[in-house]
Design a protein around this motif. Sequence first.
Motif, PDB file in Angstrom:
ATOM      1  N   THR A  60      45.252  43.342  14.916  1.00  0.00           N
ATOM      2  CA  THR A  60      44.910  44.326  15.605  1.00  0.00           C
ATOM      3  C   THR A  60      44.451  44.049  16.920  1.00  0.00           C
ATOM      4  N   GLY A  61      44.844  44.721  17.896  1.00  0.00           N
ATOM      5  CA  GLY A  61      44.232  44.339  19.337  1.00  0.00           C
ATOM      6  C   GLY A  61      44.940  45.178  20.447  1.00  0.00           C
ATOM      7  N   ALA A  62      45.220  44.570  21.435  1.00  0.00           N
ATOM      8  CA  ALA A  62      45.669  45.290  22.521  1.00  0.00           C
ATOM      9  C   ALA A  62      46.601  44.318  23.227  1.00  0.00           C
ATOM     10  N   LEU A  63      47.718  45.134  23.904  1.00  0.00           N
ATOM     11  CA  LEU A  63      48.656  44.386  25.031  1.00  0.00           C
ATOM     12  C   LEU A  63      48.146  44.798  26.317  1.00  0.00           C
ATOM     13  N   GLU A  64      48.243  43.881  27.191  1.00  0.00           N
ATOM     14  CA  GLU A  64      48.194  44.373  28.828  1.00  0.00           C
ATOM     15  C   GLU A  64      49.252  43.495  29.468  1.00  0.00           C
ATOM     16  N   ALA A  65      49.876  44.259  30.297  1.00  0.00           N
ATOM     17  CA  ALA A  65      51.200  43.932  30.929  1.00  0.00           C
ATOM     18  C   ALA A  65      51.316  44.296  32.259  1.00  0.00           C
ATOM     19  N   LYS A  66      51.905  43.820  33.222  1.00  0.00           N
ATOM     20  CA  LYS A  66      52.041  44.329  34.605  1.00  0.00           C
ATOM     21  C   LYS A  66      53.598  43.880  34.823  1.00  0.00           C
ATOM     22  N   ILE A  67      54.685  44.881  34.888  1.00  0.00           N
ATOM     23  CA  ILE A  67      55.833  44.278  34.975  1.00  0.00           C
ATOM     24  C   ILE A  67      56.574  45.232  36.389  1.00  0.00           C
ATOM     25  N   VAL A  80      54.586  48.694  37.241  1.00  0.00           N
ATOM     26  CA  VAL A  80      54.237  49.210  36.020  1.00  0.00           C
ATOM     27  C   VAL A  80      53.178  48.509  35.341  1.00  0.00           C
ATOM     28  N   THR A  81      52.044  49.262  35.046  1.00  0.00           N
ATOM     29  CA  THR A  81      51.166  48.698  34.324  1.00  0.00           C
ATOM     30  C   THR A  81      51.400  49.371  32.988  1.00  0.00           C
ATOM     31  N   ILE A  82      51.292  48.427  31.692  1.00  0.00           N
ATOM     32  CA  ILE A  82      51.233  48.569  30.314  1.00  0.00           C
ATOM     33  C   ILE A  82      50.169  48.341  29.695  1.00  0.00           C
ATOM     34  N   SER A  83      49.406  49.305  28.951  1.00  0.00           N
ATOM     35  CA  SER A  83      48.514  48.878  28.201  1.00  0.00           C
ATOM     36  C   SER A  83      48.599  49.702  26.727  1.00  0.00           C
ATOM     37  N   GLU A  84      48.748  48.951  25.915  1.00  0.00           N
ATOM     38  CA  GLU A  84      48.983  49.510  24.550  1.00  0.00           C
ATOM     39  C   GLU A  84      48.295  48.827  23.395  1.00  0.00           C
ATOM     40  N   PRO A  85      47.900  49.569  22.666  1.00  0.00           N
ATOM     41  CA  PRO A  85      47.157  49.081  21.225  1.00  0.00           C
ATOM     42  C   PRO A  85      48.096  48.682  20.408  1.00  0.00           C
ATOM     43  N   GLY A 136      58.635  44.990  24.640  1.00  0.00           N
ATOM     44  CA  GLY A 136      59.879  45.564  24.875  1.00  0.00           C
ATOM     45  C   GLY A 136      59.892  47.147  24.377  1.00  0.00           C
ATOM     46  N   LEU A 137      59.354  47.355  23.323  1.00  0.00           N
ATOM     47  CA  LEU A 137      59.012  48.772  22.923  1.00  0.00           C
ATOM     48  C   LEU A 137      58.185  49.690  23.718  1.00  0.00           C
ATOM     49  N   ALA A 138      57.367  48.952  24.726  1.00  0.00           N
ATOM     50  CA  ALA A 138      56.422  49.754  25.206  1.00  0.00           C
ATOM     51  C   ALA A 138      56.964  50.110  26.809  1.00  0.00           C
ATOM     52  N   ILE A 139      58.069  49.464  26.941  1.00  0.00           N
ATOM     53  CA  ILE A 139      58.848  49.744  28.294  1.00  0.00           C
ATOM     54  C   ILE A 139      59.742  50.928  28.316  1.00  0.00           C
ATOM     55  N   ASP A 140      59.310  51.846  29.305  1.00  0.00           N
ATOM     56  CA  ASP A 140      59.981  53.121  29.418  1.00  0.00           C
ATOM     57  C   ASP A 140      61.443  52.968  29.938  1.00  0.00           C
TER      58      ASP A 140
END
Length: 177
Positions: A60-67, A80-85, A136-140
């Motif tokens: 468990t944790g978090a994913l942070e990405a800038k794409i 795009v900034t992605i922040s997902e648990p 990959g799942l977090a990308i719209d």
Amino acid sequence: MSASELTRMVKVRPLPADPVVVEATEAERAALASRFGLPCVQSLRAELSLEQDGKAVLATGALEAKIVQACAISGEEFDVTISEPLSLRFVEEGALDPALALDEEIEIELSPDECDEIEYVGDSFDLGEAVAQSLGLAIDPYAEGPNADAARKEAGITGDDVPSGPLAEALKGLKRD
């Protein structure tokens, strides 16, 4: 199965006591951008706590990405900034429902607090590939950039709320002012 662009193998026993940080290098980010059809992955970092859950491992944790991705309307690139648990459960191969292995249709209902289950073989699992899949799942895939409305207007595309077509034009002619 092809090699992952972001491999981070973790031994099941003993699990690391401290949270595990998965941070993609420049080369890994370039490979992930290619995998997901993105112009660029500027950063990717996940921090996960691991704990034993019977024979499984809960992460468990978090994913942070800038794409950088292309607008679905204009094709223009934008940040795009992605922040997902993240909530992942790694299980030994064969521990999933046998019907899944037989490609039988089964219905599974997951509550929002239930996590994805990922099978592993042997004494370790690939936490990096799980993070890559989560990205990959977090990308719209239909993300719209800041100039999407201007591109629609320039192309003569009106919103869904405005009736259009021959029937709408005929009805507009009948409308009294």
